[in-house]
Write a protein that holds these residues in place. Structure first.
Motif, mmCIF file in Angstrom:
data_model
loop_
_atom_site.group_PDB
_atom_site.id
_atom_site.type_symbol
_atom_site.label_atom_id
_atom_site.label_comp_id
_atom_site.label_asym_id
_atom_site.label_seq_id
_atom_site.Cartn_x
_atom_site.Cartn_y
_atom_site.Cartn_z
ATOM 1 N N ARG A 27 64.818 40.216 36.784
ATOM 2 C CA ARG A 27 63.836 39.391 36.066
ATOM 3 C C ARG A 27 64.150 39.295 34.574
ATOM 4 O O ARG A 27 63.967 38.244 33.960
ATOM 5 C CB ARG A 27 62.423 39.936 36.293
ATOM 6 N N THR A 152 55.351 35.467 45.048
ATOM 7 C CA THR A 152 55.536 36.871 44.671
ATOM 8 C C THR A 152 56.477 36.995 43.479
ATOM 9 O O THR A 152 56.298 37.868 42.630
ATOM 10 C CB THR A 152 56.063 37.702 45.849
ATOM 11 N N ARG A 156 55.188 38.827 39.988
ATOM 12 C CA ARG A 156 55.920 39.962 39.405
ATOM 13 C C ARG A 156 56.364 39.669 37.972
ATOM 14 O O ARG A 156 56.239 40.506 37.086
ATOM 15 C CB ARG A 156 57.138 40.304 40.268
ATOM 16 N N GLU A 160 54.549 41.212 33.866
ATOM 17 C CA GLU A 160 55.298 41.898 32.816
ATOM 18 C C GLU A 160 55.022 41.345 31.423
ATOM 19 O O GLU A 160 55.460 41.925 30.424
ATOM 20 C CB GLU A 160 56.798 41.811 33.125
ATOM 21 N N VAL A 183 51.916 43.059 46.214
ATOM 22 C CA VAL A 183 52.529 43.167 44.887
ATOM 23 C C VAL A 183 51.549 43.802 43.907
ATOM 24 O O VAL A 183 51.912 44.701 43.136
ATOM 25 C CB VAL A 183 52.983 41.786 44.373
ATOM 26 N N GLU A 186 51.153 47.464 44.610
ATOM 27 C CA GLU A 186 52.368 48.154 44.175
ATOM 28 C C GLU A 186 52.322 48.432 42.671
ATOM 29 O O GLU A 186 52.790 49.477 42.207
ATOM 30 C CB GLU A 186 53.585 47.313 44.528
ATOM 31 N N MET A 187 51.745 47.482 41.918
ATOM 32 C CA MET A 187 51.648 47.620 40.457
ATOM 33 C C MET A 187 50.394 48.368 40.024
ATOM 34 O O MET A 187 50.174 48.558 38.826
ATOM 35 C CB MET A 187 51.665 46.229 39.817
#
Length: 333
Positions: A27, A152, A156, A160, A183, A186-187
């Motif tokens: 990314r 997704t 993601r 950020e 997602v 997960e974060m």
């Protein structure tokens, strides 16, 4: 950009597979490539050629070409591919494409680069760049409209850019929201499936990533200070938001010519709701030629049409890194 130079100097033809692209482009590298090419476009150092995109009259597919030239980085090429809506049922990605890189000094084909992963990661990078430069610093809630293959990647990359504390999402088929929920979990961020009007009332940043041909978001739903990244409209006739919303927002785009012809702005332009002069390139913000967001109540909207130079930027980086890391195939010509 200098990524293309080592590729142009290589002997033979370089082939970079989808797997190789995934292993060398993350990314951060996608974000940098896209941000840099937007800046180059604004300076006039890089330009896109007219897009060809047509329904082929078979398999409900859209197919076309995006191409361009970055004079400074010597990246010349095109992406060939499109959208096959029945692919998912066959276990394939709906978007299928390949990127061709040529040596601008002599026209020789230098590299073939898988475009499926790169299309998803560069599209996500574009919306992330818009969030980085246009969203309020105190944005806490991100809203996702759409839960297809690219969603997704979008989420993601967006997470950020700000310290988001909640994800709210809507999709026509709610079962598909599980991918976005995974997602978020997960974060370590709370996730909620909501209706569109509620999403707009909560979200500080909204990403639309659908293949809609009618508005999914209405002007009166959007609260002051929202940043909206419209990433799904890349074809004549497509539409994700109310055309009147663009009149109440400050509109930015990757490229104005595409924005008014096949991007989200096409409908507002056609109806006279806004003028071409009302649209600013994101590259102008990156280069400090436009202030971007002027106050906390301003609604900002990024019309991400997806320009060929984005593909060339990430493909050039992928080719260079794949060669450096021994992940590219070489064919003598």
């Amino acid at each position: 950009m200098s990524d293309a130079n080592s590729v142009n100097d290589s002997e033979g033809l370089i082939i970079v597979s989808e797997a190789a692209c995934k292993s060398v482009i993350d990314r951060d590298s996608a974000f940098s490539a896209v941000e840099n090419v937007f800046a180059s476009m604004s300076k006039g150092d890089a330009y896109n050629f007219p897009v060809i995109r047509e329904a082929i009259g078979y398999a409900d597919a859209l197919y076309g070409f995006k191409s361009g030239f970055d004079r400074a980085g010597k990246a010349l090429g095109l992406k060939s591919g499109g959208y096959w809506p029945g692919n998912e049922a066959k276990g394939l990605t709906n978007h299928q494409s390949t990127i061709f890189l040529f040596n601008p000094d002599n026209g020789k084909l230098r590299a073939l680069v898988g475009g499926n992963y790169l299309t998803a990661v560069r599209t996500a990078a574009a919306s992330a760049v818009s969030i980085a430069h246009l969203a309020r610093k105190d944005s806490k809630v991100i809203g996702m409209i759409g839960a297809g293959h690219q969603s997704t990647f979008q989420l993601r990359a967006a997470l950020e850019q700000r310290s988001f504390e909640k994800v709210v999402a809507w999709n026509g088929n709610k079962e598909r929201l599980k991918k976005l929920q995974a997602v978020a979990e997960e974060m370590g961020i709370p996730f909620e499936s909501v209706e569109r009007e509620q999403l707009c009332s909560e979200a500080d940043v909204i990403i639309t990533i659908t293949s809609a041909f009618e508005p999914l978001l209405m002007k009166e739903w959007i609260k002051p200070g929202t940043h909206i990244a419209c990433m799904g409209t890349d074809t004549v006739g497509k539409q994700e938001v109310d055309a009147n919303l663009l009149a109440s927002a400050t509109v930015f785009t990757d490229e104005i010519a595409q924005s008014i012809s096949l991007g989200e702005a096409q409908h507002a332009i056609k109806s006279g709701t806004i003028k071409e002069s009302d649209i600013t390139t994101l590259g102008d913000v990156i280069n400090g030629m436009h202030p971007g967001r002027r106050n906390e109540d301003e609604i900002t909207l990024f019309d991400g049409t997806g320009v060929g130079l984005q593909d060339l930027a990430v493909a050039s980086a992928a080719a260079r890194l794949a060669v450096e890391k021994g992940k590219a195939q070489h064919i003598s010509l």
